[in-house]
Design an enzyme around this catalytic site. Sequence first.
Site, PDB file in Angstrom:
ATOM      1  N   LYS A  52       0.843  -1.201   0.000  1.00 15.23           N
ATOM      2  CA  LYS A  52       0.000   0.000   0.000  1.00 15.23           C
ATOM      3  C   LYS A  52       0.877   1.249   0.000  1.00 15.23           C
ATOM      4  CE  LYS A  52      -3.762  -2.576   2.025  1.00 15.23           C
ATOM      5  NZ  LYS A  52      -4.500  -3.025   3.205  1.00 15.23           N
ATOM      6  N   GLN A  96      -4.706  -1.711   9.318  1.00 13.97           N
ATOM      7  CA  GLN A  96      -4.571  -3.028   8.692  1.00 13.97           C
ATOM      8  C   GLN A  96      -5.187  -4.106   9.601  1.00 13.97           C
ATOM      9  OE1 GLN A  96      -3.241  -3.679   5.541  1.00 13.97           O
ATOM     10  NE2 GLN A  96      -4.053  -5.730   5.927  1.00 13.97           N
ATOM     11  N   ASP A 119     -11.143   2.385   3.646  1.00 19.98           N
ATOM     12  CA  ASP A 119     -11.410   0.951   3.471  1.00 19.98           C
ATOM     13  C   ASP A 119     -12.910   0.690   3.262  1.00 19.98           C
ATOM     14  OD1 ASP A 119      -9.311  -0.823   3.289  1.00 19.98           O
ATOM     15  OD2 ASP A 119      -8.953  -0.914   5.460  1.00 19.98           O
TER      16      ASP A 119
END
Length: 279
Positions: A52, A96, A119
Amino acid sequence: MYQLIDGKAISTALKEELKGKVDALKAQGVEPCLAVILVGEDPASTVYVNNKKKACEFIGIKSLSYELPESTTQDELLALIDKLNADDGVNGILVQLPLPKHIDEDAVIQAISPKKDVDGFHPQSVGALCIGQKGFVSCTPAGIIELLKRSNVEIEGKECVIIGRSNIVGKPMSLLMLRENATVTVCHSRTKNLKEVTKRADILIVAIGKPKMITAEYVKEGAVVIDVGIHRLEGKKLCGDVDFDTVAEHTSMITPVPGGVGPMTIAMLMKNCVDSVTM
Ligand code: NAD
């Protein structure tokens, strides 16, 4: 003869477009910024986070990295999220997953401001998707829509069967396909006569988490098949939830693993980061 849906090429094209957008934003004095939080040292999570960060670098998005020890408490993590929520220089926040067991994932997801929820996991983002309002969409299903559209797959009026009802793939996927006017069926572990249902699909989206489970007998001749699964076999070879070698010849289009859905997930995260500037 089937056509491969090339997620690698499509994600590269998307990332190039985003790079152009970021250059234009920077020319106006705006620099998109993503804060990435990793708790602990899970090897897979570390690889995802590094990928990422690399994608941010390629596109020109500033990334702030918070690598916290496994022993981080929930309160400490929530305090960091509060600080980043209040920081006008940060547009997107990504924690994460999975988190260590002593931290409540739901509480963490809910703490992220919906305006920075790149997200798309916050209940407000999911609710907005459900009722057709503006908000971030979970990256993997959003990437699948992009793959279908950029491969000129007609969605409207088509029978779409999704196998899997997880919060990050199956459920948002069903809402997105509905938004595109497909006729949608969602199957799961308690579905009876799975093959009969999947055989109806013009577009079959598979997110089960079981290596090569979907064989030719589940697939209608000429269907478009999207394989979300990703598994590492012995010998390190990757495979999906679909048995590509026996299924591909019965499809009109199919995504490979690797090189199908996977690269789109990060590209859509980058798109959400760029969009977060105007959220
Ligand atoms: P999950 O385990 O949360 O959900 C799996 C779903 O499959 C469940 O809803 C379950 O009901 C259903 N299921 C399980 N067994 C079944 C069966 N025998 N018949 C019918 N349905 C069954 O998984 P997930 O998070 O949705 O991920 C699915 C797969 O996609 C995994 O392999 C995961 O690694 C992969 N994945 C890939 C990406 C990517 O970027 N490529 C992103 C997310 C997930």
